[in-house]
Scaffold this motif. Structure first.
Motif, PDB file in Angstrom:
ATOM      1  N   SER A   7      -9.391 -13.341  -3.800  1.00 48.68           N
ATOM      2  CA  SER A   7      -9.620 -14.099  -5.032  1.00 48.68           C
ATOM      3  C   SER A   7      -8.616 -13.635  -6.068  1.00 48.68           C
ATOM      4  O   SER A   7      -7.944 -12.610  -5.881  1.00 48.68           O
ATOM      5  CB  SER A   7     -11.054 -13.906  -5.541  1.00 48.68           C
ATOM      6  N   GLY A   8      -8.528 -14.400  -7.157  1.00 45.43           N
ATOM      7  CA  GLY A   8      -7.681 -13.985  -8.261  1.00 45.43           C
ATOM      8  C   GLY A   8      -6.361 -14.712  -8.390  1.00 45.43           C
ATOM      9  O   GLY A   8      -5.610 -14.472  -9.343  1.00 45.43           O
ATOM     10  N   GLY A   9      -6.053 -15.578  -7.440  1.00 45.70           N
ATOM     11  CA  GLY A   9      -4.817 -16.327  -7.547  1.00 45.70           C
ATOM     12  C   GLY A   9      -4.872 -17.354  -8.659  1.00 45.70           C
ATOM     13  O   GLY A   9      -5.926 -17.596  -9.256  1.00 45.70           O
ATOM     14  N   GLY A  10      -3.722 -17.955  -8.944  1.00 43.95           N
ATOM     15  CA  GLY A  10      -3.686 -18.982  -9.985  1.00 43.95           C
ATOM     16  C   GLY A  10      -2.270 -19.296 -10.396  1.00 43.95           C
ATOM     17  O   GLY A  10      -1.307 -18.907  -9.730  1.00 43.95           O
ATOM     18  N   LEU A  11      -2.162 -19.993 -11.517  1.00 41.56           N
ATOM     19  CA  LEU A  11      -0.875 -20.389 -12.086  1.00 41.56           C
ATOM     20  C   LEU A  11      -0.564 -19.488 -13.272  1.00 41.56           C
ATOM     21  O   LEU A  11      -1.403 -19.301 -14.158  1.00 41.56           O
ATOM     22  CB  LEU A  11      -0.937 -21.849 -12.525  1.00 41.56           C
ATOM     23  N   VAL A  12       0.639 -18.942 -13.277  1.00 41.31           N
ATOM     24  CA  VAL A  12       1.045 -18.042 -14.354  1.00 41.31           C
ATOM     25  C   VAL A  12       2.515 -18.283 -14.664  1.00 41.31           C
ATOM     26  O   VAL A  12       3.291 -18.684 -13.782  1.00 41.31           O
ATOM     27  CB  VAL A  12       0.787 -16.569 -13.951  1.00 41.31           C
ATOM     28  N   GLN A  13       2.892 -18.035 -15.899  1.00 44.42           N
ATOM     29  CA  GLN A  13       4.299 -18.178 -16.276  1.00 44.42           C
ATOM     30  C   GLN A  13       5.093 -16.957 -15.828  1.00 44.42           C
ATOM     31  O   GLN A  13       4.543 -15.854 -15.686  1.00 44.42           O
ATOM     32  CB  GLN A  13       4.426 -18.356 -17.787  1.00 44.42           C
ATOM     33  N   ALA A  14       6.377 -17.169 -15.638  1.00 49.55           N
ATOM     34  CA  ALA A  14       7.256 -16.060 -15.284  1.00 49.55           C
ATOM     35  C   ALA A  14       7.137 -14.957 -16.340  1.00 49.55           C
ATOM     36  O   ALA A  14       7.081 -15.229 -17.538  1.00 49.55           O
ATOM     37  CB  ALA A  14       8.698 -16.541 -15.183  1.00 49.55           C
ATOM     38  N   GLY A  15       7.081 -13.715 -15.843  1.00 50.69           N
ATOM     39  CA  GLY A  15       6.902 -12.575 -16.730  1.00 50.69           C
ATOM     40  C   GLY A  15       5.451 -12.168 -16.915  1.00 50.69           C
ATOM     41  O   GLY A  15       5.164 -11.091 -17.454  1.00 50.69           O
ATOM     42  N   GLY A  16       4.557 -13.015 -16.458  1.00 52.10           N
ATOM     43  CA  GLY A  16       3.135 -12.742 -16.606  1.00 52.10           C
ATOM     44  C   GLY A  16       2.589 -11.856 -15.511  1.00 52.10           C
ATOM     45  O   GLY A  16       3.325 -11.347 -14.660  1.00 52.10           O
ATOM     46  N   SER A  17       1.254 -11.682 -15.534  1.00 54.03           N
ATOM     47  CA  SER A  17       0.584 -10.793 -14.589  1.00 54.03           C
ATOM     48  C   SER A  17      -0.633 -11.472 -13.975  1.00 54.03           C
ATOM     49  O   SER A  17      -1.232 -12.372 -14.578  1.00 54.03           O
ATOM     50  CB  SER A  17       0.116  -9.511 -15.303  1.00 54.03           C
ATOM     51  N   LEU A  18      -0.974 -11.023 -12.783  1.00 57.24           N
ATOM     52  CA  LEU A  18      -2.199 -11.432 -12.112  1.00 57.24           C
ATOM     53  C   LEU A  18      -2.712 -10.242 -11.321  1.00 57.24           C
ATOM     54  O   LEU A  18      -1.919  -9.395 -10.885  1.00 57.24           O
ATOM     55  CB  LEU A  18      -1.958 -12.588 -11.136  1.00 57.24           C
ATOM     56  N   ARG A  19      -4.020 -10.202 -11.104  1.00 60.40           N
ATOM     57  CA  ARG A  19      -4.590  -9.193 -10.215  1.00 60.40           C
ATOM     58  C   ARG A  19      -5.376  -9.894  -9.122  1.00 60.40           C
ATOM     59  O   ARG A  19      -6.330 -10.628  -9.412  1.00 60.40           O
ATOM     60  CB  ARG A  19      -5.502  -8.215 -10.944  1.00 60.40           C
ATOM     61  N   LEU A  20      -4.961  -9.671  -7.908  1.00 60.46           N
ATOM     62  CA  LEU A  20      -5.666 -10.209  -6.760  1.00 60.46           C
ATOM     63  C   LEU A  20      -6.699  -9.204  -6.267  1.00 60.46           C
ATOM     64  O   LEU A  20      -6.491  -7.989  -6.357  1.00 60.46           O
ATOM     65  CB  LEU A  20      -4.695 -10.525  -5.622  1.00 60.46           C
ATOM     66  N   SER A  21      -7.791  -9.732  -5.755  1.00 59.65           N
ATOM     67  CA  SER A  21      -8.830  -8.901  -5.155  1.00 59.65           C
ATOM     68  C   SER A  21      -9.090  -9.366  -3.730  1.00 59.65           C
ATOM     69  O   SER A  21      -8.910 -10.551  -3.417  1.00 59.65           O
ATOM     70  CB  SER A  21     -10.127  -8.983  -5.955  1.00 59.65           C
ATOM     71  N   CYS A  22      -9.531  -8.450  -2.903  1.00 62.32           N
ATOM     72  CA  CYS A  22      -9.893  -8.766  -1.526  1.00 62.32           C
ATOM     73  C   CYS A  22     -11.199  -8.020  -1.227  1.00 62.32           C
ATOM     74  O   CYS A  22     -11.201  -6.786  -1.149  1.00 62.32           O
ATOM     75  CB  CYS A  22      -8.793  -8.345  -0.568  1.00 62.32           C
ATOM     76  N   ALA A  23     -12.270  -8.772  -1.107  1.00 61.69           N
ATOM     77  CA  ALA A  23     -13.572  -8.184  -0.815  1.00 61.69           C
ATOM     78  C   ALA A  23     -13.783  -8.107   0.691  1.00 61.69           C
ATOM     79  O   ALA A  23     -13.584  -9.097   1.400  1.00 61.69           O
ATOM     80  CB  ALA A  23     -14.672  -9.023  -1.453  1.00 61.69           C
ATOM     81  N   ALA A  24     -14.171  -6.933   1.163  1.00 65.18           N
ATOM     82  CA  ALA A  24     -14.351  -6.713   2.600  1.00 65.18           C
ATOM     83  C   ALA A  24     -15.819  -6.488   2.926  1.00 65.18           C
ATOM     84  O   ALA A  24     -16.540  -5.827   2.173  1.00 65.18           O
ATOM     85  CB  ALA A  24     -13.535  -5.506   3.036  1.00 65.18           C
ATOM     86  N   SER A  25     -16.238  -7.031   4.046  1.00 63.93           N
ATOM     87  CA  SER A  25     -17.593  -6.783   4.539  1.00 63.93           C
ATOM     88  C   SER A  25     -17.589  -5.517   5.383  1.00 63.93           C
ATOM     89  O   SER A  25     -16.539  -5.002   5.752  1.00 63.93           O
ATOM     90  CB  SER A  25     -18.069  -7.968   5.382  1.00 63.93           C
ATOM     91  N   GLY A  26     -18.758  -5.012   5.713  1.00 64.21           N
ATOM     92  CA  GLY A  26     -18.817  -3.845   6.583  1.00 64.21           C
ATOM     93  C   GLY A  26     -18.997  -2.547   5.828  1.00 64.21           C
ATOM     94  O   GLY A  26     -18.770  -2.470   4.615  1.00 64.21           O
ATOM     95  N   ARG A  27     -19.401  -1.515   6.556  1.00 63.83           N
ATOM     96  CA  ARG A  27     -19.706  -0.231   5.943  1.00 63.83           C
ATOM     97  C   ARG A  27     -18.663   0.835   6.214  1.00 63.83           C
ATOM     98  O   ARG A  27     -18.851   1.972   5.835  1.00 63.83           O
ATOM     99  CB  ARG A  27     -21.061   0.252   6.462  1.00 63.83           C
TER     100      ARG A  27
END
Length: 127
Positions: A7-27
């Motif tokens: 999750s966390g993707g999207g549209l951003v202008q050059a020079g900007g920032s984004l943070r992607l996350s990846c949720a994992a199942s399991g212990r």
């Protein structure tokens, strides 16, 4: 079996920032080495960043080094990719991947080395 959801993707202008996350199942998330890969339009999938199970070791592709930071929170079973100073050439579908690490400090940089993949999240950087 491990399931990964980005999750966390999207549209951003050059020079900007984004943070992607990846949720994992399991212990046993902390025993998994994790990585981020990306596939731009008309391009092959390429490695972006990798991290060991403990989080003590990381590795980056030259194209993202100094701009992206991979991290993980094993208590939350979550992998992150902080992307700063984004460029139009960073436009791609970003995938997280995981595999059981040989050692707690192991990391992997090639796609075939991974056993589990998320569905991907689109990142678009406009100029």
């Amino acid at each position: 079996q491990v399931q990964l959801v980005e999750s966390g993707g999207g549209l951003v202008q050059a020079g900007g920032s984004l943070r992607l996350s990846c949720a994992a199942s399991g212990r046993t998330f902390s025993s998994y080495a994790m990585g981020w890969f990306r596939q731009g339009p008309g391009k092959e999938r390429e490695f972006a960043a990798a991290i060991s199970g403990t989080g003590s070791r990381t590795y980056y592709a030259d194209s993202v080094k100094g701009r992206f930071t991979i991290s993980r929170d094993n208590a939350k079973n979550t992998l992150y990719l902080q992307m700063n100073t984004l460029k139009p050439e960073d436009t791609a579908v970003y995938y997280c991947a995981g595999r059981q690490g040989y050692l707690s400090t192991s990391y992997y940089t090639r796609g075939p080395e991974y056993d589990y993949w998320g569905q991907g999240t689109q990142v678009t950087v406009s100029s």
